[in-house]
Design a protein around this motif. Sequence first.
Motif, PDB file in Angstrom:
ATOM      1  N   VAL A  82      -1.883   9.527  -5.986  1.00 41.01           N
ATOM      2  CA  VAL A  82      -2.321   8.133  -5.908  1.00 41.01           C
ATOM      3  C   VAL A  82      -2.040   7.610  -4.508  1.00 41.01           C
ATOM      4  O   VAL A  82      -1.065   8.007  -3.859  1.00 41.01           O
ATOM      5  N   CYS A  83      -2.919   6.735  -4.025  1.00 38.04           N
ATOM      6  CA  CYS A  83      -2.782   6.164  -2.690  1.00 38.04           C
ATOM      7  C   CYS A  83      -3.035   4.661  -2.774  1.00 38.04           C
ATOM      8  O   CYS A  83      -3.926   4.216  -3.509  1.00 38.04           O
ATOM      9  N   GLU A  84      -2.242   3.875  -2.022  1.00 37.53           N
ATOM     10  CA  GLU A  84      -2.432   2.428  -1.948  1.00 37.53           C
ATOM     11  C   GLU A  84      -2.501   2.027  -0.482  1.00 37.53           C
ATOM     12  O   GLU A  84      -1.608   2.350   0.295  1.00 37.53           O
ATOM     13  N   LEU A  85      -3.569   1.314  -0.118  1.00 35.87           N
ATOM     14  CA  LEU A  85      -3.786   0.875   1.262  1.00 35.87           C
ATOM     15  C   LEU A  85      -3.929  -0.636   1.279  1.00 35.87           C
ATOM     16  O   LEU A  85      -4.840  -1.190   0.658  1.00 35.87           O
ATOM     17  N   GLY A  86      -3.032  -1.305   1.995  1.00 33.78           N
ATOM     18  CA  GLY A  86      -3.087  -2.751   2.116  1.00 33.78           C
ATOM     19  C   GLY A  86      -3.508  -3.169   3.512  1.00 33.78           C
ATOM     20  O   GLY A  86      -2.973  -2.667   4.501  1.00 33.78           O
ATOM     21  N   ILE A  87      -4.471  -4.079   3.595  1.00 31.02           N
ATOM     22  CA  ILE A  87      -4.930  -4.622   4.875  1.00 31.02           C
ATOM     23  C   ILE A  87      -4.912  -6.140   4.740  1.00 31.02           C
ATOM     24  O   ILE A  87      -5.703  -6.710   3.987  1.00 31.02           O
ATOM     25  N   GLY A  88      -4.004  -6.779   5.474  1.00 33.88           N
ATOM     26  CA  GLY A  88      -3.865  -8.219   5.320  1.00 33.88           C
ATOM     27  C   GLY A  88      -3.441  -8.560   3.902  1.00 33.88           C
ATOM     28  O   GLY A  88      -2.470  -8.024   3.377  1.00 33.88           O
ATOM     29  N   GLY A  89      -4.197  -9.429   3.251  1.00 30.04           N
ATOM     30  CA  GLY A  89      -3.863  -9.832   1.896  1.00 30.04           C
ATOM     31  C   GLY A  89      -4.577  -9.056   0.807  1.00 30.04           C
ATOM     32  O   GLY A  89      -4.478  -9.412  -0.361  1.00 30.04           O
ATOM     33  N   VAL A  90      -5.302  -7.985   1.162  1.00 26.20           N
ATOM     34  CA  VAL A  90      -6.071  -7.210   0.188  1.00 26.20           C
ATOM     35  C   VAL A  90      -5.493  -5.795   0.091  1.00 26.20           C
ATOM     36  O   VAL A  90      -5.182  -5.183   1.116  1.00 26.20           O
ATOM     37  N   THR A  91      -5.350  -5.288  -1.137  1.00 29.76           N
ATOM     38  CA  THR A  91      -4.819  -3.939  -1.352  1.00 29.76           C
ATOM     39  C   THR A  91      -5.815  -3.118  -2.145  1.00 29.76           C
ATOM     40  O   THR A  91      -6.282  -3.530  -3.209  1.00 29.76           O
ATOM     41  N   ASN A 133       6.031 -12.459   9.840  1.00 34.78           N
ATOM     42  CA  ASN A 133       6.505 -11.691   8.686  1.00 34.78           C
ATOM     43  C   ASN A 133       5.448 -11.542   7.602  1.00 34.78           C
ATOM     44  O   ASN A 133       5.767 -11.406   6.419  1.00 34.78           O
ATOM     45  N   LYS A 134       4.173 -11.575   8.009  1.00 37.95           N
ATOM     46  CA  LYS A 134       3.076 -11.329   7.090  1.00 37.95           C
ATOM     47  C   LYS A 134       2.531  -9.915   7.312  1.00 37.95           C
ATOM     48  O   LYS A 134       2.520  -9.408   8.425  1.00 37.95           O
ATOM     49  N   ARG A 135       2.077  -9.305   6.222  1.00 36.63           N
ATOM     50  CA  ARG A 135       1.635  -7.918   6.296  1.00 36.63           C
ATOM     51  C   ARG A 135       0.390  -7.766   7.152  1.00 36.63           C
ATOM     52  O   ARG A 135      -0.581  -8.511   7.007  1.00 36.63           O
ATOM     53  N   VAL A 136       0.426  -6.790   8.038  1.00 38.46           N
ATOM     54  CA  VAL A 136      -0.754  -6.383   8.791  1.00 38.46           C
ATOM     55  C   VAL A 136      -1.430  -5.216   8.081  1.00 38.46           C
ATOM     56  O   VAL A 136      -2.625  -5.243   7.788  1.00 38.46           O
ATOM     57  N   VAL A 137      -0.651  -4.168   7.787  1.00 35.26           N
ATOM     58  CA  VAL A 137      -1.186  -3.009   7.080  1.00 35.26           C
ATOM     59  C   VAL A 137      -0.040  -2.315   6.358  1.00 35.26           C
ATOM     60  O   VAL A 137       1.109  -2.350   6.802  1.00 35.26           O
ATOM     61  N   SER A 138      -0.349  -1.707   5.223  1.00 30.70           N
ATOM     62  CA  SER A 138       0.637  -0.923   4.481  1.00 30.70           C
ATOM     63  C   SER A 138      -0.052   0.307   3.915  1.00 30.70           C
ATOM     64  O   SER A 138      -1.258   0.297   3.642  1.00 30.70           O
ATOM     65  N   LEU A 139       0.720   1.354   3.728  1.00 29.74           N
ATOM     66  CA  LEU A 139       0.174   2.605   3.215  1.00 29.74           C
ATOM     67  C   LEU A 139       1.213   3.269   2.330  1.00 29.74           C
ATOM     68  O   LEU A 139       2.371   3.444   2.719  1.00 29.74           O
ATOM     69  N   GLY A 140       0.790   3.637   1.115  1.00 27.25           N
ATOM     70  CA  GLY A 140       1.643   4.365   0.185  1.00 27.25           C
ATOM     71  C   GLY A 140       0.897   5.551  -0.391  1.00 27.25           C
ATOM     72  O   GLY A 140      -0.314   5.492  -0.629  1.00 27.25           O
ATOM     73  N   PHE A 141       1.612   6.648  -0.615  1.00 23.27           N
ATOM     74  CA  PHE A 141       0.970   7.876  -1.090  1.00 23.27           C
ATOM     75  C   PHE A 141       2.001   8.689  -1.863  1.00 23.27           C
ATOM     76  O   PHE A 141       3.118   8.895  -1.384  1.00 23.27           O
TER      77      PHE A 141
END
Length: 370
Positions: A314-323, A266-274
């Motif tokens: 605006v765009c937000e890209l999360g990879i692991g623990g870094v956004t 249940n830990k983030r692998v990747v996230s994307l918001g736009f």
Amino acid sequence: MRKIFILLLLLSSELALAQSDTLQVLIGNSSELLFIAKDPSAYEDLKKYDFNKMLLEMQAKLNDSQTKKAFLKDNSGEKYLQKKRKYLSGYYMNYYLGFNYSEGYEILNANLVANLLRNYTGNQLDSYFQTSYPENTYSVKVFQSPYLAASVNRHFELYANAKTTVILKGGLEGFFSFEKFGKERNSDASSVLLKSSSPAGMENSVSFAPDTLASGAFEGNSDYILWKYADEDSYTQSFTTVPYNVVKAGFNVKIIPAITFNNRSNKRVVSLGFGPTIGINVIGNSITKIKDNVPSAPVVVGGVKATPLRYGLVCELGIGGVTFFGQYVKNKVKNRELEVMSASSGVTSQFTARNEYMTEVITFGLKFGK
């Protein structure tokens, strides 16, 4: 074989001695679940518990140790109760640290030079100046133009399962931006107004060089433009223009649909918001500090004032623990009257430039928080 035992104080301590109802669930060829209850009504209580959470914790215990059997005990009987699902989150903060980047901000000193020439009173002479790319324009200096912001957010959960979550996030952001300007990468940019190609009414103007009424070019490796023209007595006059630096501060409203993919833990692998952003500049003025090493006095500052409305994406890209975040914002600016420092005869601040034009700024950096 490793075994998992889950003990909940859900039933009476006399359960083991009383007559019990048993449910047996076979899973595949190698697993089974046994539910033992004093009477069928106890199964209604079992529905309140999150067995996935229990199994994840027990599996972690088995993976992290050499034990063949692991026990899970909940003395209160409430630790593993399923929480009522909340689709609307509480309020939380995000923080942004980034840098601005833009190209081709206008500097309209060509008009100023032309207006100083004898026997001509017009203001629109841009098309008569012969320029070498990228002309005498300034761009925002990356890494010298910081962007700082903090936002209060809330999101609505649109969809969720064990590995995927889709939300719609809204945020109110306060921001501060300092846009420091400098010359473009091509240091050979120059502008020249030739007598032979100038408009009617300037035939009697004096040239300070063969067929040259005025010229402007960056002075060496500096961010200053040195302008030259001939006065009515055929003397070559010069002045220096410096880039304008802009301070902006205000508020943005952002609406961002986002999707997150999680792993088995249940830990983030990747996230994307736009999504879109719209805001206002409460402060939007140009400020420029005049240094002592300008090549020629007088010094002219071409300033601007940002209009209140700003909008973009605006765009937000999360990879692991870094956004990471990035945004593209459009904002109109209005030219202020040119300000003359150390004025001398022949140069004045009475100058009418094109009133307003659109600027486009890209910001990128790191996002901190949820």
